[in-house]
Design a protein around this motif. Structure first.
Motif, PDB file in Angstrom:
ATOM      1  N   VAL A   1       0.834  -1.203   0.000  1.00 42.05           N
ATOM      2  CA  VAL A   1       0.000   0.000   0.000  1.00 42.05           C
ATOM      3  C   VAL A   1       0.871   1.257   0.000  1.00 42.05           C
ATOM      4  CG1 VAL A   1      -1.705   1.324   1.303  1.00 42.05           C
ATOM      5  CG2 VAL A   1      -1.945  -1.158   1.110  1.00 42.05           C
ATOM      6  N   ALA A   2       1.854   1.293   0.903  1.00 39.73           N
ATOM      7  CA  ALA A   2       2.703   2.486   1.017  1.00 39.73           C
ATOM      8  C   ALA A   2       3.538   2.698  -0.238  1.00 39.73           C
ATOM      9  CB  ALA A   2       3.607   2.361   2.243  1.00 39.73           C
ATOM     10  N   SER A   3       4.109   1.643  -0.803  1.00 35.10           N
ATOM     11  CA  SER A   3       4.949   1.795  -1.996  1.00 35.10           C
ATOM     12  C   SER A   3       4.119   2.227  -3.200  1.00 35.10           C
ATOM     13  CB  SER A   3       5.695   0.496  -2.304  1.00 35.10           C
ATOM     14  OG  SER A   3       4.801  -0.546  -2.639  1.00 35.10           O
ATOM     15  N   ASN A   4       2.938   1.650  -3.358  1.00 30.05           N
ATOM     16  CA  ASN A   4       2.075   2.061  -4.463  1.00 30.05           C
ATOM     17  C   ASN A   4       1.715   3.538  -4.366  1.00 30.05           C
ATOM     18  OD1 ASN A   4       2.023  -0.435  -5.686  1.00 30.05           O
ATOM     19  ND2 ASN A   4      -0.196  -0.592  -5.726  1.00 30.05           N
ATOM     20  N   MET A   5       1.379   3.987  -3.169  1.00 29.27           N
ATOM     21  CA  MET A   5       1.000   5.389  -2.989  1.00 29.27           C
ATOM     22  C   MET A   5       2.174   6.326  -3.260  1.00 29.27           C
ATOM     23  SD  MET A   5      -1.418   5.124   0.404  1.00 29.27           S
ATOM     24  CE  MET A   5      -1.729   6.898   0.422  1.00 29.27           C
ATOM     25  N   LEU A   6       3.341   5.993  -2.731  1.00 30.68           N
ATOM     26  CA  LEU A   6       4.504   6.861  -2.926  1.00 30.68           C
ATOM     27  C   LEU A   6       4.933   6.909  -4.385  1.00 30.68           C
ATOM     28  CD1 LEU A   6       6.683   6.013   0.207  1.00 30.68           C
ATOM     29  CD2 LEU A   6       5.542   8.180  -0.307  1.00 30.68           C
TER      30      LEU A   6
ATOM     31  N   ILE B   1      10.881   0.901  -2.154  1.00 25.81           N
ATOM     32  CA  ILE B   1      10.443  -0.354  -1.525  1.00 25.81           C
ATOM     33  C   ILE B   1      11.403  -0.774  -0.419  1.00 25.81           C
ATOM     34  CG2 ILE B   1      10.068  -2.813  -1.948  1.00 25.81           C
ATOM     35  CD1 ILE B   1       9.153  -1.992  -4.809  1.00 25.81           C
ATOM     36  N   ALA B   2      12.708  -0.654  -0.670  1.00 21.95           N
ATOM     37  CA  ALA B   2      13.697  -1.029   0.341  1.00 21.95           C
ATOM     38  C   ALA B   2      13.573  -0.165   1.593  1.00 21.95           C
ATOM     39  CB  ALA B   2      15.105  -0.918  -0.238  1.00 21.95           C
ATOM     40  N   THR B   3      13.311   1.123   1.415  1.00 24.16           N
ATOM     41  CA  THR B   3      13.135   2.014   2.567  1.00 24.16           C
ATOM     42  C   THR B   3      11.928   1.609   3.391  1.00 24.16           C
ATOM     43  OG1 THR B   3      14.119   3.845   1.321  1.00 24.16           O
ATOM     44  CG2 THR B   3      12.805   4.411   3.258  1.00 24.16           C
ATOM     45  N   LEU B   4      10.818   1.309   2.722  1.00 25.26           N
ATOM     46  CA  LEU B   4       9.602   0.912   3.434  1.00 25.26           C
ATOM     47  C   LEU B   4       9.788  -0.427   4.143  1.00 25.26           C
ATOM     48  CD1 LEU B   4       6.993   1.960   0.731  1.00 25.26           C
ATOM     49  CD2 LEU B   4       7.372   3.057   2.943  1.00 25.26           C
ATOM     50  N   VAL B   5      10.461  -1.363   3.488  1.00 27.16           N
ATOM     51  CA  VAL B   5      10.713  -2.659   4.122  1.00 27.16           C
ATOM     52  C   VAL B   5      11.579  -2.497   5.361  1.00 27.16           C
ATOM     53  CG1 VAL B   5      11.853  -4.896   3.832  1.00 27.16           C
ATOM     54  CG2 VAL B   5      10.390  -3.997   2.015  1.00 27.16           C
ATOM     55  N   THR B   6      12.559  -1.623   5.297  1.00 21.48           N
ATOM     56  CA  THR B   6      13.396  -1.359   6.468  1.00 21.48           C
ATOM     57  C   THR B   6      12.564  -0.817   7.625  1.00 21.48           C
ATOM     58  OG1 THR B   6      15.305  -0.892   5.050  1.00 21.48           O
ATOM     59  CG2 THR B   6      15.404  -0.094   7.319  1.00 21.48           C
ATOM     60  N   LEU B   7      11.640   0.080   7.328  1.00 23.11           N
ATOM     61  CA  LEU B   7      10.769   0.629   8.369  1.00 23.11           C
ATOM     62  C   LEU B   7       9.871  -0.453   8.969  1.00 23.11           C
ATOM     63  CD1 LEU B   7       9.726   4.013   6.702  1.00 23.11           C
ATOM     64  CD2 LEU B   7      11.348   3.677   8.585  1.00 23.11           C
TER      65      LEU B   7
ATOM     66  N   ILE C   1       5.518  -6.856  -5.490  1.00 23.08           N
ATOM     67  CA  ILE C   1       5.564  -5.444  -5.109  1.00 23.08           C
ATOM     68  C   ILE C   1       6.154  -4.607  -6.241  1.00 23.08           C
ATOM     69  CG2 ILE C   1       6.493  -3.791  -3.450  1.00 23.08           C
ATOM     70  CD1 ILE C   1       6.456  -6.005  -1.375  1.00 23.08           C
ATOM     71  N   LEU C   2       7.286  -5.043  -6.770  1.00 28.13           N
ATOM     72  CA  LEU C   2       7.892  -4.321  -7.888  1.00 28.13           C
ATOM     73  C   LEU C   2       6.989  -4.366  -9.116  1.00 28.13           C
ATOM     74  CD1 LEU C   2      10.395  -2.757  -8.805  1.00 28.13           C
ATOM     75  CD2 LEU C   2      11.409  -4.937  -9.516  1.00 28.13           C
ATOM     76  N   GLY C   3       6.319  -5.499  -9.304  1.00 24.65           N
ATOM     77  CA  GLY C   3       5.426  -5.634 -10.439  1.00 24.65           C
ATOM     78  C   GLY C   3       4.239  -4.689 -10.378  1.00 24.65           C
ATOM     79  N   ARG C   4       3.658  -4.509  -9.183  1.00 23.47           N
ATOM     80  CA  ARG C   4       2.516  -3.594  -9.063  1.00 23.47           C
ATOM     81  C   ARG C   4       2.973  -2.149  -9.223  1.00 23.47           C
ATOM     82  NH1 ARG C   4      -0.925  -6.069 -11.076  1.00 23.47           N
ATOM     83  NH2 ARG C   4      -2.351  -4.362 -10.581  1.00 23.47           N
ATOM     84  N   ALA C   5       4.179  -1.847  -8.764  1.00 24.79           N
ATOM     85  CA  ALA C   5       4.701  -0.498  -8.953  1.00 24.79           C
ATOM     86  C   ALA C   5       4.835  -0.177 -10.435  1.00 24.79           C
ATOM     87  CB  ALA C   5       6.052  -0.360  -8.254  1.00 24.79           C
ATOM     88  N   GLU C   6       5.329  -1.136 -11.210  1.00 22.86           N
ATOM     89  CA  GLU C   6       5.538  -0.937 -12.636  1.00 22.86           C
ATOM     90  C   GLU C   6       4.225  -0.989 -13.419  1.00 22.86           C
ATOM     91  OE1 GLU C   6       7.372  -0.746 -16.487  1.00 22.86           O
ATOM     92  OE2 GLU C   6       7.982  -0.124 -14.477  1.00 22.86           O
ATOM     93  N   ALA C   7       3.375  -1.973 -13.102  1.00 23.01           N
ATOM     94  CA  ALA C   7       2.179  -2.202 -13.916  1.00 23.01           C
ATOM     95  C   ALA C   7       1.023  -1.285 -13.545  1.00 23.01           C
ATOM     96  CB  ALA C   7       1.739  -3.662 -13.779  1.00 23.01           C
TER      97      ALA C   7
END
Length: 228
Positions: free
Chosen positions: A54-59, A80-86, A115-121
């Motif tokens: 949710v957070a990565s898609n929004m950002l 995505i890496a930043t959000l996963v770290t959080l 996650i990467l796929g939804r960001a791209e697609a």
């Protein structure tokens, strides 16, 4: 695409069923096989991944007009890496027992193809609200798949459902804990790695059969013509 042009019902259906990360796209097999030894583990991993989705898609949707096509993939990975770290640090701080159980697989959310796929697609092509809905749908679909697999393996393997939910997820989840089959010896193989492949295979068969039955019911019967 504008927010008004997005069919939210279809987005939810795609994430939960038609394009389910595990049962339809067969993505994220590493955490699917590794953490679904119980329903509790599957639920915890699924919710953590949903938060990142949710957070990565929004950002990514919010910054899509400022990122060129040439560098979009590195930008996606950094976000995505930043959000996963959080999420990793949050679980370590507030749900430490679950953090110890999930271990390395929390950090591996970074390389989750879904996650990467939804960001791209989707997120890079749609507005913030639509991207949030898409991330939520995909995340809940992933959570559903992991939880169902975990419950199947746990029930056959040890005769329980959501074992140690109060310890791993917090006292408020104690109502989920159930001992379904008292004095059950269990089938150890279902908790071991081969059990993950068996559970996934049978669940895929069940999903395909259900889809075929639903499709056959939607096909109208040919009308009979009476000769005059």
């Amino acid at each position: 695409m504008s927010e008004a042009g997005v069919a939210y019902g279809k987005v939810m259906r795609d994430g939960l069923w038609d394009q389910n990360v595990v049962f339809s796209q067969l993505l994220a097999m590493c955490p699917t096989m590794a953490v679904t030894t119980s329903g509790t583990n599957g639920l915890g991993m699924g919710l953590a991944t949903t938060a990142v989705l949710v957070a990565s898609n929004m950002l990514i949707s919010a910054i899509r007009n400022y990122v060129s096509d040439q560098v979009r993939i590195p930008v996606f990975v950094v976000v995505i890496a930043t959000l996963v770290t959080l999420v990793d640090m949050s679980l370590n701080a507030w749900l430490h027992e679950l953090y110890k159980v999930l271990g390395l697989f929390i950090a591996l959310i970074v390389v989750n193809c879904a996650i990467l796929g939804r960001a791209e697609a989707f997120a890079f092509k749609n507005g913030v609200v639509a991207s949030a809905v898409d991330g939520l749908a995909m995340g809940l679909g992933f959570t559903f798949a992991l939880t169902v697999m975990g419950l199947v393996r746990e029930l056959i393997g040890s005769g329980t459902l959501f074992s140690q939910a109060s310890l791993l997820l917090g006292p408020s989840f104690s109502f989920l804990e159930m001992k379904v089959i008292p004095d059950y010896v269990g089938v150890l193989m279902m908790i071991l790695p081969p059990g993950g492949f068996l559970a996934l295979g049978f669940l895929l068969v069940a999903k395909r059969q259900l889809e075929r039955r639903l499709a056959s019911r939607r096909v109208p019967e040919p009308a009979s013509h009476c000769a005059v």
